[in-house]
Design a protein around this motif. Structure first.
Motif, mmCIF file in Angstrom:
data_model
loop_
_atom_site.group_PDB
_atom_site.id
_atom_site.type_symbol
_atom_site.label_atom_id
_atom_site.label_comp_id
_atom_site.label_asym_id
_atom_site.label_seq_id
_atom_site.Cartn_x
_atom_site.Cartn_y
_atom_site.Cartn_z
ATOM 1 N N GLN A 63 0.850 -1.188 0.000
ATOM 2 C CA GLN A 63 0.000 0.000 0.000
ATOM 3 C C GLN A 63 0.886 1.237 0.000
ATOM 4 N N THR A 64 0.290 2.367 -0.320
ATOM 5 C CA THR A 64 1.055 3.602 -0.454
ATOM 6 C C THR A 64 1.765 3.948 0.859
ATOM 7 N N ARG A 65 3.062 4.183 0.770
ATOM 8 C CA ARG A 65 3.827 4.627 1.938
ATOM 9 C C ARG A 65 3.879 6.155 1.939
ATOM 10 N N VAL A 66 3.327 6.757 2.978
ATOM 11 C CA VAL A 66 3.319 8.214 3.099
ATOM 12 C C VAL A 66 4.414 8.596 4.083
ATOM 13 N N MET A 67 5.454 9.263 3.563
ATOM 14 C CA MET A 67 6.633 9.583 4.362
ATOM 15 C C MET A 67 6.747 11.093 4.534
ATOM 16 N N VAL A 68 6.868 11.534 5.776
ATOM 17 C CA VAL A 68 6.976 12.949 6.109
ATOM 18 C C VAL A 68 8.451 13.269 6.332
ATOM 19 N N VAL A 69 9.008 14.158 5.503
ATOM 20 C CA VAL A 69 10.419 14.544 5.639
ATOM 21 C C VAL A 69 10.452 15.811 6.489
ATOM 22 N N ALA A 70 10.909 15.670 7.720
ATOM 23 C CA ALA A 70 10.788 16.772 8.676
ATOM 24 C C ALA A 70 12.042 16.924 9.513
ATOM 25 N N SER A 129 -10.193 23.306 0.012
ATOM 26 C CA SER A 129 -10.628 21.917 -0.180
ATOM 27 C C SER A 129 -10.682 21.499 -1.644
ATOM 28 N N LYS A 130 -9.800 22.070 -2.456
ATOM 29 C CA LYS A 130 -9.704 21.644 -3.856
ATOM 30 C C LYS A 130 -9.153 20.222 -3.896
ATOM 31 N N PRO A 131 -9.684 19.370 -4.781
ATOM 32 C CA PRO A 131 -9.147 17.996 -4.875
ATOM 33 C C PRO A 131 -7.667 17.995 -5.221
ATOM 34 N N LEU A 132 -6.932 17.094 -4.584
ATOM 35 C CA LEU A 132 -5.490 17.006 -4.811
ATOM 36 C C LEU A 132 -5.179 16.722 -6.284
ATOM 37 N N SER A 133 -6.036 15.957 -6.939
ATOM 38 C CA SER A 133 -5.810 15.605 -8.346
ATOM 39 C C SER A 133 -5.791 16.824 -9.265
ATOM 40 N N GLU A 134 -6.396 17.936 -8.828
ATOM 41 C CA GLU A 134 -6.458 19.134 -9.656
ATOM 42 C C GLU A 134 -5.209 20.003 -9.542
ATOM 43 N N VAL A 135 -4.334 19.697 -8.607
ATOM 44 C CA VAL A 135 -3.112 20.496 -8.465
ATOM 45 C C VAL A 135 -1.845 19.697 -8.781
ATOM 46 N N VAL A 136 -1.958 18.369 -8.834
ATOM 47 C CA VAL A 136 -0.781 17.528 -9.090
ATOM 48 C C VAL A 136 -0.328 17.681 -10.539
ATOM 49 N N GLN A 137 0.993 17.843 -10.726
ATOM 50 C CA GLN A 137 1.577 17.960 -12.058
ATOM 51 C C GLN A 137 2.642 16.872 -12.245
ATOM 52 N N ALA A 174 -7.375 14.975 1.945
ATOM 53 C CA ALA A 174 -7.089 15.164 0.529
ATOM 54 C C ALA A 174 -6.352 13.961 -0.047
ATOM 55 N N ILE A 175 -5.400 13.418 0.711
ATOM 56 C CA ILE A 175 -4.646 12.248 0.247
ATOM 57 C C ILE A 175 -5.555 11.028 0.147
ATOM 58 N N GLN A 176 -6.430 10.845 1.128
ATOM 59 C CA GLN A 176 -7.336 9.695 1.105
ATOM 60 C C GLN A 176 -8.294 9.748 -0.081
ATOM 61 N N ALA A 177 -8.633 10.971 -0.520
ATOM 62 C CA ALA A 177 -9.559 11.122 -1.646
ATOM 63 C C ALA A 177 -8.855 11.050 -2.999
ATOM 64 N N VAL A 202 -0.054 14.227 10.560
ATOM 65 C CA VAL A 202 -1.335 13.530 10.657
ATOM 66 C C VAL A 202 -1.582 12.706 9.396
ATOM 67 N N ALA A 203 -1.125 13.208 8.255
ATOM 68 C CA ALA A 203 -1.372 12.527 6.981
ATOM 69 C C ALA A 203 -0.452 11.326 6.770
ATOM 70 N N GLY A 204 0.736 11.348 7.354
ATOM 71 C CA GLY A 204 1.727 10.311 7.085
ATOM 72 C C GLY A 204 1.744 9.215 8.127
ATOM 73 N N ALA A 205 2.407 8.132 7.775
ATOM 74 C CA ALA A 205 2.622 7.039 8.727
ATOM 75 C C ALA A 205 4.078 6.982 9.167
ATOM 76 N N GLU A 206 4.979 7.453 8.299
ATOM 77 C CA GLU A 206 6.405 7.377 8.574
ATOM 78 C C GLU A 206 7.022 8.773 8.589
ATOM 79 N N VAL A 207 7.967 8.974 9.489
ATOM 80 C CA VAL A 207 8.737 10.216 9.522
ATOM 81 C C VAL A 207 10.167 9.902 9.110
ATOM 82 N N LEU A 208 10.652 10.645 8.140
ATOM 83 C CA LEU A 208 12.042 10.544 7.698
ATOM 84 C C LEU A 208 12.753 11.820 8.132
#
Length: 341
Positions: A63-70, A129-137, A174-177, A202-208
């Motif tokens: 499944q998608t790995r959501v990594m927060v670089v902080a 609350s614009k859909p994420l798909s409308e801003v991704v390039q 936004a990520i879930q949608a 809050v959105a990620g599961a992993e912190v890098l």
């Protein structure tokens, strides 16, 4: 995996037999010397090998790995790490999205993504609350790599978020949608612990956490780790620090080795075996709107990020990482500085 014949280098003669043919007194078809006899030749050979190595592919996460670089400390290589790891994972065959949460928009710049004030951006996702798909390039130079850019509007988002409903979880929703299949999402955070970073946690599961191999490396990390614990306790029980990456490593100095040893003693298995060396090429690449992987794929920085991405990918599927059995080992990546930069 490639055959041993390819590993030998691009100048290997594929046809057995005599290597010199006489064509008269003054003309000889003697095979030229190996390419790696010169610095330029070594760099070219490494570039070919690095790109070939990247194309081999890695196991994809279930499944998608959501990594927060902080890291609240600035100048430690957060953005550089985000874009180059993302490019490396994409070159390894993954589908990767970079979310630029830093109002400076440096990750967007490094990926060659337009992010002037009128461009739809992550600000519109968080505030309107614009859909994420409308801003991704899509990123021009790397297939499978995408970016949700940041604009200067994001600078005021911290204040605007305060009065909004569910202000800490707007990015998560936004990520879930987002319906497009992804293997990795890397979120580049600002050098602070405000609401933008909280949204990322809050959105990620992993912190890098990138840690610079300098004297003040561990300063301020305590507060970041406390915030991770707070978010895990109240908002995101799945959050954990999965990866520590040593950056700006200079093997010529005793200080870098001491910092690396101290970080490894503090964090143990979370620290990647691969560290990222100081590299002129890494610094130059963003000014051309590129990652170091496309700017100079044979450089020490590119090789190190490819190896770090391989290590992250293998860890994610529970496969032991062994630098000795990879085509470009982590230690070799650190040492390939002379004649390449």
């Amino acid at each position: 995996m490639r055959s041993d014949a390819n590993i030998a280098g691009p100048m290997t003669d594929p046809v057995p037999g005599p290597r010199t043919e006489s064509m008269g007194e003054d003309v000889s078809r003697e095979t030229p010397p190996p390419m790696d006899d010169t610095p330029i030749g070594r760099a070219a050979q490494l570039a070919v090998e690095a790109l070939g190595h990247a194309g081999e592919g890695l196991p994809r996460p279930e499944q998608t790995r959501v990594m927060v670089v902080a890291n609240q400390k600035g100048g430690v290589g957060k953005t550089t790490t985000t874009v180059n790891l993302a490019a490396s994972l994409a070159l390894h065959g993954g589908r990767v999205l970079v979310i630029d949460l830093d109002p400076q928009g440096n990750a967007s710049t490094a990926l060659g993504i337009d992010h002037h004030a009128e461009v739809p951006s992550i600000y519109d996702v968080l505030i309107d609350s614009k859909p994420l798909s409308e801003v991704v390039q899509p990123v021009p130079d790397v297939e499978g790599l995408f970016c949700a850019p940041a604009t200067i509007d994001l600078a005021g988002a911290e204040i605007e978020l305060v009065s909004l409903v569910a202000r800490e979880s707007r990015l998560e929703r936004a990520i879930q949608a987002y319906e497009q299949p992804l293997d990795y999402i890397l979120i580049d955070c600002p050098p602070s612990l405000g609401l933008l970073t909280v949204n990322a946690l809050v959105a990620g599961a992993e912190v890098l956490i990138p840690i610079q191999c300098e004297y003040y490396a561990l300063e301020g990390l305590g507060q970041l780790l406390r915030n991770v614990d707070l978010v895990r306790g109240h908002l995101n029980p799945n959050l954990h620090v999965s990866t520590i990456l040593l950056t700006m490593y200079d093997g010529r100095t005793r200080l870098a080795s001491q910092v690396a040893d101290e970080v490894r003693s503090h964090f143990g298995e979370e620290v990647l075996r691969t560290s990222i060396p100081r590299s002129v090429r890494i610094s130059e690449a963003p000014s051309y709107g590129q990652t170091v992987l496309t700017y100079d794929p044979g450089s020490s920085g590119a090789l190190s990020y490819l190896e770090a991405a391989r290590e992250i990918a293998l860890r994610g599927v529970g496969v032991a990482y062994d630098a000795q059995n990879t085509h470009v080992g982590a230690q070799n990546s650190q040492n390939m500085v002379e004649g390449i930069q």
